[in-house]
Write an enzyme that holds these catalytic residues in place. Structure first.
Site, PDB file in Angstrom:
ATOM      1  CB  CYS A  70      31.286  81.168 -66.029  1.00  0.00           C
ATOM      2  SG  CYS A  70      30.292  80.123 -65.270  1.00  0.00           S
ATOM      3  CG  HIS A 186      27.598  72.785 -62.377  1.00  0.00           C
ATOM      4  ND1 HIS A 186      29.114  73.222 -62.584  1.00  0.00           N
ATOM      5  CD2 HIS A 186      27.506  71.948 -63.138  1.00  0.00           C
ATOM      6  CE1 HIS A 186      29.454  72.430 -63.601  1.00  0.00           C
ATOM      7  NE2 HIS A 186      28.511  71.841 -63.871  1.00  0.00           N
TER       8      HIS A 186
END
Length: 358
Positions: A70, A186
């Site tokens: 990630c 996010h």
């Protein structure tokens, strides 16, 4: 709050926002990155009176990588990411695959027809809410939500001052059904070189309402919803969360500040502190409806940089495309072709279902 500015290997800016003043942010990005792509093209649609960004480089953006790769996790041995530090609170950085940028190295030529072409000047940033890959916004502490709001206000301030920027939009896409490319918690910030179509329409409505009644459209909408009560989901001293009477989406909640403000920069400390508990409560109610993580879009409506600031009213629009446990709301013919929404869920029933999750 401690704010630290650094740069990634390809020159993009990165901002750390920390609660602790002694946070060490000296780590350096050691990756070998390719040059940044040129700014997109903006093409004008004279029929719809809208600008469309053509950003071919975004086809190559990172898409649902394994969790151990990630790019929003903190850097660790064997996985150098977009965030060089080994841990962090909140981070904002320039998107590697932006829809708008100031890298004017491309060619922006006439394409014929009636469409005007110009560079897609602006900026796109990524906001990582937490270093915890498996968390979600609904699980953030009130202190963490406060830090996120401070970061969004900070970026709104900086981006609003950039040449050519007309509107700053902070938002979160959550869930595979929405089409996310990274599951890490996010959001994003778009600094547009124009005022977006939705905002133009809202401000035009507010202007007509003021001319007709002398009142403020958003203030009166909020007052009417609080008085009606039937669609209010939750409220506190500073914020009210309600399902709009003409909701477009199966489950849609608007969070209004209980006083008029133009953008996130105008929030007081008390208003920021009151937002987190109410908003995360609404998010958890959404997740509780069908016992699954609800896909959603969370969109801050802020005043444009230069126009309509006296008409705008800071508020958050939260909506999900899930209409039942195993059913999604697809934008089919009427919505996609005509922009004419048909909602399958009665707004009053949606509000009741969300209240019952309390």
């Amino acid at each position: 709050m401690k704010r630290t500015v650094t740069r990634l290997a390809d020159g993009r800016e990165l901002f750390y926002f920390d609660r602790r003043e002694d946070a060490d942010r000296s780590a350096v990005d050691t990756r070998d990155l390719p040059p940044r792509p040129p700014a997109s093209e903006l093409r004008y649609d004279p029929v719809m009176d809208e600008w469309i960004a053509i950003a071919g480089h975004r086809q190559g953006r990172t898409f649902l990588p394994p969790s151990d790769q990630c790019p929003l996790c903190a850097t660790r041995p064997g996985n150098a990411t977009e965030i060089p530090a080994s841990d962090y609170d909140v981070v904002v950085f320039e998107n590697r695959f932006p829809s708008f940028s100031f890298n004017l190295t491309g060619t922006y030529e006439d394409v014929g027809g009636l469409s005007e072409v110009r560079p897609g000047v602006g900026r796109c940033e990524v906001v990582s809410f937490t270093s915890d890959h498996d968390s979600s916004f609904s699980r953030l502490s009130p202190e963490q939500v406060d830090l996120v709001l401070l970061a969004l206000a900070d970026r709104t301030e900086d981006l609003s001052a950039m040449p050519g920027v007309e509107q700053v939009f902070c938002f979160e896409n959550r869930g595979a059904e929405i089409g996310i490319t990274l599951p890490h918690p996010h959001g994003q910030i778009y600094a547009y070189p124009y005022v977006t179509p939705r905002t133009r329409q809202m401000l035009a409505s507010a202007a007509r309402y003021r001319e007709r009644t002398g009142g403020d459209l958003f203030t009166d909408v909020l007052e009417a919803e609080r008085k009606a009560e039937t669609r209010v989901v939750a409220a506190n001293e500073h914020w009210t969360a309600f399902v709009p009477a003409a909701a477009r989406w199966p489950f849609e909640v608007h969070l209004y500040l209980n006083r008029k403000a133009a953008d996130l920069r105008e929030l007081t400390g008390e208003e920021r502190a009151a937002f987190g508990p109410l908003y995360t409560d609404v998010l958890r109610r959404l997740d509780g409806l069908f016992g699954v993580s609800m896909p959603y879009i969370s969109a801050w409506h802020q005043a444009p940089v230069r126009t309509g600031r006296d008409l705008a009213y800071l508020h958050l629009q939260l909506f999900s495309i899930r209409r039942a446990a195993q059913k999604l709301k697809y934008l089919a013919g009427s919505e996609s072709a005509m922009g004419a929404f048909v909602n399958d869920v009665l707004p009053e029933e949606a509000a009741r279902m969300l209240r019952d999750q309390g």
